[in-house]
Motif scaffolding. Structure first.
Motif, mmCIF file in Angstrom:
data_model
loop_
_atom_site.group_PDB
_atom_site.id
_atom_site.type_symbol
_atom_site.label_atom_id
_atom_site.label_comp_id
_atom_site.label_asym_id
_atom_site.label_seq_id
_atom_site.Cartn_x
_atom_site.Cartn_y
_atom_site.Cartn_z
ATOM 1 N N GLU A 107 0.951 -1.147 0.025
ATOM 2 C CA GLU A 107 0.007 0.091 0.018
ATOM 3 C C GLU A 107 0.667 1.364 -0.071
ATOM 4 N N GLY A 108 2.153 1.060 0.092
ATOM 5 C CA GLY A 108 2.918 2.377 0.162
ATOM 6 C C GLY A 108 3.347 2.817 1.607
ATOM 7 N N ARG A 109 4.107 3.766 1.695
ATOM 8 C CA ARG A 109 4.826 4.038 3.074
ATOM 9 C C ARG A 109 3.635 4.661 4.004
ATOM 10 N N TRP A 110 3.857 4.708 5.448
ATOM 11 C CA TRP A 110 2.662 5.336 6.136
ATOM 12 C C TRP A 110 3.121 6.536 6.324
ATOM 13 N N PRO A 111 2.248 7.786 6.507
ATOM 14 C CA PRO A 111 0.987 7.419 6.599
ATOM 15 C C PRO A 111 0.185 7.277 5.213
ATOM 16 N N TRP A 112 -0.831 6.482 5.171
ATOM 17 C CA TRP A 112 -1.429 6.059 3.834
ATOM 18 C C TRP A 112 -2.489 7.397 3.794
ATOM 19 N N ARG A 113 -3.105 7.482 2.494
ATOM 20 C CA ARG A 113 -4.171 8.423 2.172
ATOM 21 C C ARG A 113 -5.353 7.976 3.003
ATOM 22 N N ARG A 114 -6.151 8.720 3.325
ATOM 23 C CA ARG A 114 -7.291 8.633 4.371
ATOM 24 C C ARG A 114 -8.312 7.904 3.422
ATOM 25 N N ASP A 115 -8.315 8.365 2.232
ATOM 26 C CA ASP A 115 -9.428 7.502 1.416
ATOM 27 C C ASP A 115 -9.184 5.955 1.367
ATOM 28 N N ARG A 116 -7.918 5.623 1.451
ATOM 29 C CA ARG A 116 -7.558 3.981 1.666
ATOM 30 C C ARG A 116 -8.025 3.654 3.064
ATOM 31 N N LEU A 117 -7.955 4.279 4.169
ATOM 32 C CA LEU A 117 -8.501 3.941 5.338
ATOM 33 C C LEU A 117 -9.778 4.063 5.345
ATOM 34 N N ALA A 118 -10.556 4.957 4.586
ATOM 35 C CA ALA A 118 -12.057 4.626 4.680
ATOM 36 C C ALA A 118 -12.234 3.368 4.014
ATOM 37 N N LEU A 119 -11.433 3.221 2.862
ATOM 38 C CA LEU A 119 -11.906 1.647 2.462
ATOM 39 C C LEU A 119 -11.617 0.541 3.415
ATOM 40 N N LEU A 120 -10.382 0.708 4.258
ATOM 41 C CA LEU A 120 -10.349 -0.218 5.363
ATOM 42 C C LEU A 120 -11.671 -0.271 6.400
ATOM 43 N N VAL A 121 -12.042 0.533 6.613
ATOM 44 C CA VAL A 121 -13.184 1.035 7.353
ATOM 45 C C VAL A 121 -14.344 0.275 6.942
ATOM 46 N N ASP A 122 -14.615 0.541 5.660
ATOM 47 C CA ASP A 122 -15.792 0.124 4.894
ATOM 48 C C ASP A 122 -15.638 -1.395 4.646
ATOM 49 N N LYS A 123 -14.492 -1.957 4.534
ATOM 50 C CA LYS A 123 -14.308 -3.341 4.492
ATOM 51 C C LYS A 123 -14.698 -4.318 5.788
ATOM 52 N N LEU A 124 -14.146 -3.508 6.760
ATOM 53 C CA LEU A 124 -14.354 -4.128 8.139
ATOM 54 C C LEU A 124 -15.666 -4.334 8.489
ATOM 55 N N PHE A 125 -16.510 -3.272 8.083
ATOM 56 C CA PHE A 125 -18.065 -3.254 8.781
ATOM 57 C C PHE A 125 -18.991 -3.838 7.308
ATOM 58 N N ASP A 126 -18.502 -3.566 6.444
ATOM 59 C CA ASP A 126 -19.490 -4.149 5.280
ATOM 60 C C ASP A 126 -19.347 -5.330 5.011
ATOM 61 N N HIS A 127 -18.189 -5.691 4.700
ATOM 62 C CA HIS A 127 -17.750 -7.001 4.144
ATOM 63 C C HIS A 127 -17.490 -7.996 5.332
ATOM 64 N N TYR A 128 -16.718 -7.479 6.387
ATOM 65 C CA TYR A 128 -16.518 -8.721 7.436
ATOM 66 C C TYR A 128 -17.351 -8.676 8.497
ATOM 67 N N ARG A 129 -18.243 -7.499 8.663
ATOM 68 C CA ARG A 129 -19.160 -7.313 9.700
ATOM 69 C C ARG A 129 -18.667 -7.570 11.381
ATOM 70 N N VAL A 130 -17.542 -6.736 11.341
ATOM 71 C CA VAL A 130 -16.853 -6.615 13.050
ATOM 72 C C VAL A 130 -17.978 -5.932 13.642
ATOM 73 N N ASN A 131 -17.553 -6.152 15.251
ATOM 74 C CA ASN A 131 -18.540 -5.630 15.950
ATOM 75 C C ASN A 131 -18.073 -3.832 16.386
#
Length: 745
Positions: free
Chosen positions: A72-96
């Motif tokens: 993904e590239g060096r840290w810090p990542w773009r915040r839109d990539r982090l937004a994608l991470l949050v979407d994946k966690l809640f929408d795809h993986y359904r975390v609590n």
């Protein structure tokens, strides 16, 4: 009947003083830092001993690891990539719940939106198409806002940290803090020492306001740099803030309020100010006197499942791994500097510290160390200490040892049982150290009182012989005296070749270091071979065997010491060259015979030394090593005492000051350890020596030349070739006994 207490009053009184010292520490009247250090070590040992060492699947760490950085590239990542991470966690993986062990304190301007807006205000302000496109595109390029929108309405806890970093005398405050869990003044009138901070590093307001909560990830670092605790209530500007783990727990439990926990207000603890727990119903978190919670480590790193953040973003994780799980987003990448020292590992991911604390809160396994343990420590130290202080002087050494062993085991077992089954951390180090101190005092007292003879022996001979020989001599001190006597002994002289030239080439400091580096290992070798150091004479060493402790193998020990000294010096050559020093060569002379040993000198100064013809001959032999080009030389008596060694006969000589000739030898070692080539050359030289003494000069010369071709570095052959040439030109007077006369020392 055991001896009366009166007879041992001094020891008992000394023991009571030691107990009072430990009681004063337990009551915090004085502070003994070494006890704190030992207490930390015993805490770590108990923790490692009782850890479950199992994996808790309820909490998953989404790891910003090296793999994620590579993809993904060096840290810090773009915040839109982090937004994608949050979407994946809640929408795809359904975390609590998701908790970020990361701070987003700076704006993300990596989209280039700022440059586009500058263009719209300047060069392209009249371009209607550009202005329209920018207006449509801007929402997607405001990465912080994109990230905030993904956080909004979701159970996400943002992390931040407290610090005491200051600029111009003011605490450094970055970002926006969440609402404190307890307002200022909550603990007014109670003397509680909270972890207090003057600054913080928090998230952008847009992010913190969008998240469901926030918690700090500031650990309470102990004096040894190890992270054992986390402040459950951290104080800033009088208000109190919760840690990341507690914020996640409260979010899981639908955000119950935080309340401080005190014991009942009874006569017993009417003035007791201690905060014993923090409650977020139904979770109760035990805290210590500084409102810290002990982290209940489950085991080494990997006690919780890890998944790579990039695998989450690209749907490469099995959904069952994350579904209905609590997720902590953190890093184990060394370059991101979130590795901490903990009781279970010197480098441990900070995110897993929060996972351990979070699991402990959910399971109720956090150990209790409330303020009242101070009183328990005083009671335990006082009771056990006074019993031992009075009782140990009445017991024999064996019974004292047994009693102390029983008490140590009992204290440790009781402490571990309370730890394991009551979840209460009682101090252990102070009790153990006190018991050991009392035992040491009682044993030492008797030891010193009853070992005056050993002290006298050490005073007489300690500067000459190694400690182990002093111990051996002390068993029969009456046998040893410094009065002069005649004994069969062996003496050794050693000298550094060319020392004057070496010393002229070094400054005084370097010369001192060189001599220390040389004399120390040589002295150790002599001591290891039961030798007595007589004196150092500049670069020279004089040592002897057979006194003050009788040694039937004095000749063997002396020769073995000489051989070992040569080996050790050869091994030191590379080290000397690396330090800019010349490699050293030494000559060693050893002789055995009757000699006088004892205190000798004047009224002003005396020394324990040896004298006699046998001593003088050893000194002459050391000097002759230079003439024959060998490192070590022994006399006839030494060779006769060690017939199992292999020797090379060097010559028959008459040294200055003696009329009788002596045969001199070079010890080569044990036959089994010598190479065949060495033994073959030895036979050839013995034959050459026979030709030499028979005045068969041509045969002797031929044999010596053959030996010189095989071993050109052996100076002995050159010495004899030169001597053969001289004797051929100037034959010796008849009859000739083959003895070479030395007229100098």
């Amino acid at each position: 009947m055991p001896p009366s207490l009166k007879k041992h009053a001094a020891r008992a009184l000394l023991g009571v003083l030691v107990v009072l010292l430990f009681i004063a520490h337990a009551a915090r009247f004085i502070d003994l830092s070494f006890i704190h250090t030992m207490e930390a070590l015993t805490y770590d040992a108990r923790l490692r001993l009782t850890m479950p060492r199992t994996v808790d699947p309820r909490i998953v760490i989404v790891d910003i690891d090296e793999k994620s950085l590579a993809e993904e590239g060096r840290w810090p990542w773009r915040r839109d990539r982090l937004a994608l991470l949050v979407d994946k966690l809640f929408d795809h993986y359904r975390v609590n719940v998701v908790g970020f062990d990361v701070v987003f304190a700076e704006q993300d301007d990596s989209s280039g939106l700022g440059v586009l807006r500058d263009l719209s205000r300047n060069e392209l302000r009249g371009d209607a198409q550009f202005q329209k496109s920018l207006e449509e595109l801007a929402p997607r390029l405001e990465y912080d806002r994109v990230f905030a929108e993904r956080l909004r309405g979701r159970p996400v806890v943002m992390g931040y940290y407290f610090s005491n970093q200051q600029i111009d005398g003011k605490g450094l405050a970055i970002g926006t803090l969440p609402t404190p869990v307890l307002p200022a003044g909550t603990f007014k009138g109670r003397n509680i020492q909270f972890a207090s901070f003057r600054g913080y590093g928090a998230n952008l307001p847009i992010l913190q306001s969008a998240a469901a909560g926030g918690g700090h990830f500031t650990p309470a670092t102990d004096a040894d740099g190890v992270h054992r605790r986390v402040p459950v209530l951290a104080e800033y500007n009088g208000a109190y803030y919760e840690p990341l783990a507690l914020a996640i727990v409260r979010l899981l439990l639908k955000s119950p309020k935080v309340a401080p926990g005190y014991p009942p207000d009874t006569l017993l603890n009417k003035d007791y100010p201690g905060l014993e727990w923090v409650e977020a119903d139904p979770v109760r978190i035990p805290v210590d006197e500084e409102a810290n919670a002990l982290v209940p480590y489950r085991g080494p790193q990997g006690s919780f499942p890890y998944v790579s953040a990039t695998d989450v973003m690209h749907d490469r994780v099995t959904p069952a791994t994350l579904e209905n799980r609590i997720v902590l987003v953190g890093t184990t990448a060394p370059g991101l500097q979130d590795l901490r020292s903990t009781p279970v590992a010197p480098l441990y991911p900070g995110v897993e510290i929060h996972a351990n604390l979070l699991a402990g809160m959910l399971d109720g396994t956090i150990k209790q160390r409330p303020p009242y343990v101070r009183g328990a420590e005083v009671l335990l130290v006082g009771v056990f200490g006074l019993l031992l202080a009075v009782g140990l002087p009445l017991l024999t050494p064996l019974r004292s040892t047994i009693a102390v062993g029983v008490v140590l085991v009992a204290l440790s077992a009781m402490n571990i049982a309370v730890w394991q089954y009551v979840n209460l951390v009682l101090p252990l180090a102070s009790g153990l150290l006190m018991v050991l101190a009392l035992y040491a005092i009682n044993m030492s007292y008797g030891y010193f009182v009853e070992s005056r003879a050993k002290t006298q022996i050490a005073g007489r001979f300690g500067q000459y012989v190694p400690p182990e020989l002093v111990d051996e001599m002390s068993r029969n001190p009456d046998r040893f005296s410094m009065e002069s006597e005649s004994r069969e002994m062996t003496v050794l002289f050693s000298d550094v070749r060319g020392f004057t030239t070496i010393s002229e080439g070094l400054d005084p400091n370097a010369l001192q270091q060189l001599m220390n580096a040389y004399l120390t290992p040589m002295t150790r070798i002599i001591h290891q071979q039961r030798g007595t150091i007589d004196k150092y004479m500049g670069d020279a060493i004089m040592a002897f065997w057979g006194a003050p402790l009788e040694d039937p193998d004095h000749a063997r020990h002396a020769v073995m010491a000489g051989l070992e000294m040569q080996k050790r010096l050869a091994a030191m050559a590379a080290e000397f060259v690396a330090r800019g020093w010349p490699p050293l060569r030494i000559g060693i002379g050893i002789n055995t015979g009757r000699m006088s040993v004892g205190n000798m000198g004047s009224e002003v100064r005396v020394a324990y030394t040896v004298m006699g013809d046998a001593v003088n001959l050893a000194s002459r032999l050391e000097g002759l090593t230079k003439h024959y080009g060998v490192s070590m030389m022994v006399g006839e008596a030494t060779r006769a005492a060690l017939p199992d060694l292999v020797y090379r006969e060097l010559d028959r000589v008459r040294v200055k000051g003696k009329d009788a000739p002596v045969t001199i030898f070079e010890p080569l070692g044990v036959q089994a350890e010598l190479r065949k080539e060495t033994l073959d050359r030895l036979k050839l030289f013995q034959q050459a020596l026979k030709f030499y003494r028979a005045q068969e000069w041509d045969k002797a010369e031929l044999q010596l030349l053959n030996l010189q071709r095989v071993a050109p570095d052996d100076a002995l052959y050159a010495t004899y070739l030169k001597r053969v040439a001289q004797l051929r030109a100037h034959p010796p007077a008849m009859p000739w006994d083959g003895v070479f006369d030395f007229d100098t020392k």
